[in-house]
Design a protein around this motif. Structure first.
Motif, short mmCIF file in Angstrom:
data_model
loop_
_atom_site.label_atom_id
_atom_site.label_comp_id
_atom_site.label_asym_id
_atom_site.label_seq_id
_atom_site.Cartn_x
_atom_site.Cartn_y
_atom_site.Cartn_z
N ASP A 54 0.83 -1.20 0.00
CA ASP A 54 0.00 0.00 0.00
C ASP A 54 0.86 1.25 0.00
O ASP A 54 1.98 1.24 0.54
N LEU A 55 0.31 2.31 -0.58
CA LEU A 55 0.88 3.65 -0.44
C LEU A 55 -0.17 4.50 0.26
O LEU A 55 -1.31 4.59 -0.19
N SER A 56 0.20 5.11 1.38
CA SER A 56 -0.73 5.97 2.11
C SER A 56 -0.16 7.37 2.21
O SER A 56 1.06 7.57 2.29
N LEU A 57 -1.06 8.36 2.22
CA LEU A 57 -0.69 9.77 2.29
C LEU A 57 -1.09 10.33 3.64
O LEU A 57 -2.19 10.05 4.14
N LEU A 58 -0.23 11.15 4.22
CA LEU A 58 -0.49 11.74 5.53
C LEU A 58 -1.50 12.87 5.42
O LEU A 58 -1.34 13.79 4.61
N ASP A 59 -2.54 12.80 6.25
CA ASP A 59 -3.54 13.86 6.35
C ASP A 59 -3.83 14.09 7.83
O ASP A 59 -4.77 13.54 8.39
N ASP A 60 -2.97 14.87 8.47
CA ASP A 60 -3.09 15.21 9.88
C ASP A 60 -3.02 13.96 10.75
O ASP A 60 -1.95 13.39 10.92
N LEU A 61 -4.14 13.49 11.28
CA LEU A 61 -4.14 12.35 12.21
C LEU A 61 -4.44 11.02 11.53
O LEU A 61 -4.59 10.00 12.21
N ARG A 62 -4.55 11.02 10.22
CA ARG A 62 -4.88 9.79 9.52
C ARG A 62 -3.98 9.60 8.31
O ARG A 62 -3.32 10.53 7.83
N LEU A 63 -3.95 8.37 7.82
CA LEU A 63 -3.30 8.03 6.56
C LEU A 63 -4.39 7.61 5.58
O LEU A 63 -5.26 6.82 5.92
N VAL A 64 -4.32 8.14 4.37
CA VAL A 64 -5.31 7.83 3.34
C VAL A 64 -4.63 6.98 2.27
O VAL A 64 -3.61 7.38 1.71
N SER A 76 1.55 0.86 10.95
CA SER A 76 2.99 0.78 10.67
C SER A 76 3.46 2.03 9.92
O SER A 76 4.50 2.61 10.27
N GLY A 77 2.70 2.46 8.92
CA GLY A 77 3.08 3.67 8.19
C GLY A 77 3.02 4.90 9.07
O GLY A 77 3.88 5.79 8.97
N GLY A 78 2.01 4.98 9.93
CA GLY A 78 1.89 6.12 10.82
C GLY A 78 3.05 6.20 11.81
O GLY A 78 3.60 7.28 12.06
N ARG A 79 3.42 5.08 12.37
CA ARG A 79 4.55 5.07 13.30
C ARG A 79 5.85 5.42 12.59
O ARG A 79 6.71 6.11 13.15
N ALA A 80 6.01 4.94 11.35
CA ALA A 80 7.21 5.29 10.59
C ALA A 80 7.26 6.79 10.32
O ALA A 80 8.33 7.42 10.39
N ILE A 81 6.12 7.38 10.00
CA ILE A 81 6.06 8.82 9.77
C ILE A 81 6.37 9.58 11.05
O ILE A 81 7.14 10.55 11.06
N MET A 82 5.78 9.16 12.18
CA MET A 82 6.06 9.83 13.46
C MET A 82 7.53 9.72 13.82
O MET A 82 8.09 10.63 14.45
N ALA A 83 8.17 8.61 13.44
CA ALA A 83 9.59 8.43 13.74
C ALA A 83 10.45 9.45 13.01
O ALA A 83 11.58 9.72 13.44
N SER A 84 9.93 10.03 11.93
CA SER A 84 10.66 11.05 11.17
C SER A 84 10.33 12.46 11.64
O SER A 84 10.81 13.43 11.06
N MET A 85 9.51 12.57 12.69
CA MET A 85 9.12 13.87 13.24
C MET A 85 9.85 14.13 14.55
O MET A 85 10.49 13.26 15.12
#
Length: 283
Positions: free
Chosen positions: A136-146, A173-182
């Motif tokens: 999957d490819l998901s895009l960040l939209d504030d508190l969710r991934l689309v 998993s994608g959300g945690r990976a994104i938060m890890a880059s913040m």
């Protein structure tokens, strides 16, 4: 989707009727409403269209009004206009209204004109050929991934194949990976504002547990999620950065715990997912 033992990030009780992240305009949304450039009639139309986000059946005029917080007269006028333009249709069984086919034109426009999705498409296809699991490819939209792209495995249901489905950042998993880059401050902001309801009995909702998973993702370069959204599912997520170096999307590789143990799954797929994410990210 059923929830087990509902609780929020702070231990308070929450309702268990829905765990779908918020999306679109909702009743009471007034962002920019005082700006002279803000067009209220357009906002009302979007509110009416957004009323279908959380439903699994056609909606009557009264139900649309309740969902979007508009009066009967306003809803009737907006629905009539959108129906004339093809953005709302009568349900074939005449039980109410459903979104119209013209909405798909705008979904296509977004997908074909988004530069990240264009860059990602050939990379995702190659990754799917190599892993032979769901990609999957998901895009960040504030508190969710689309989800913007979903390349399925043989196990997937119809619902899991739909582009546009969204999941929370805090437990994926994608959300945690994104938060890890913040930064830590940004991670705290996401945790504090998230409605951390559990999707399964294994979903981590306590702030300290979420922080620990983010720290693991920083150390590993990818995030691992076990049964966080769906029972029996294992998923790896890797963040994708934009031209400004900020995380804006994620790649997910997902499989079944009936076929994979976490150690083998990570060893097999984490390097491939990481390589794919680097190929898509702007340098």
């Amino acid at each position: 989707m059923q929830v087990n033992g509902p609780s929020d990030c702070f231990g308070g009780e929450v309702g268990a009727n829905s765990v779908q992240p918020d999306r679109g305009l909702r009743a009471g949304d007034t962002a920019n409403s005082s700006d002279p450039l803000f067009v209220q009639s357009i906002a009302r139309a979007i509110q009416v269209l957004s009323s279908f986000h959380q439903t699994d059946k056609p909606l009557t005029l009264a139900e649309i009004g309740v969902a979007c917080g508009l009066g009967k007269s306003a809803v009737q006028r907006v629905v009539f206009t959108l129906r004339e333009l093809g953005y709302i249709e009568r349900d074939p069984t005449d039980r109410g209204y459903v979104p119209g086919i013209r909405i798909l034109d705008h979904a296509l426009d977004y997908l074909r004109l988004n530069p990240l999705i264009e860059r990602a498409s050939p990379v995702l296809l190659e990754l799917r050929r190599n892993v032979r699991e769901r990609v999957d490819l998901s895009l960040l939209d504030d508190l969710r991934l689309v989800y913007a792209s979903r390349l399925q495995s043989k196990r997937e249901t119809f619902y899991a194949t739909l582009v546009g489905h969204s999941v929370p950042v805090f437990c994926t998993s994608g959300g945690r990976a994104i938060m890890a880059s913040m930064s830590d401050g940004e991670v705290e902001d996401i945790i504090e504002r998230s409605d951390c309801r559990p999707y399964t009995a294994k979903t981590l909702t306590a702030p300290q547990d979420i922080r620990a998973e983010v720290r693991k993702a920083r150390a590993n370069g990818y995030a691992l999620a076990l049964e966080q959204i769906q029972a029996g599912e294992i998923a790896i997520g890797v963040a994708i950065s934009g031209s400004d170096g900020r995380p804006q999307a994620a790649i997910h590789v997902a499989g079944s715990l009936a076929e994979w143990d976490p150690e083998t799954f990570c060893a097999r797929f984490a390097p491939l997912a990481t390589e794919a994410a680097r190929a898509i990210s702007w340098r």
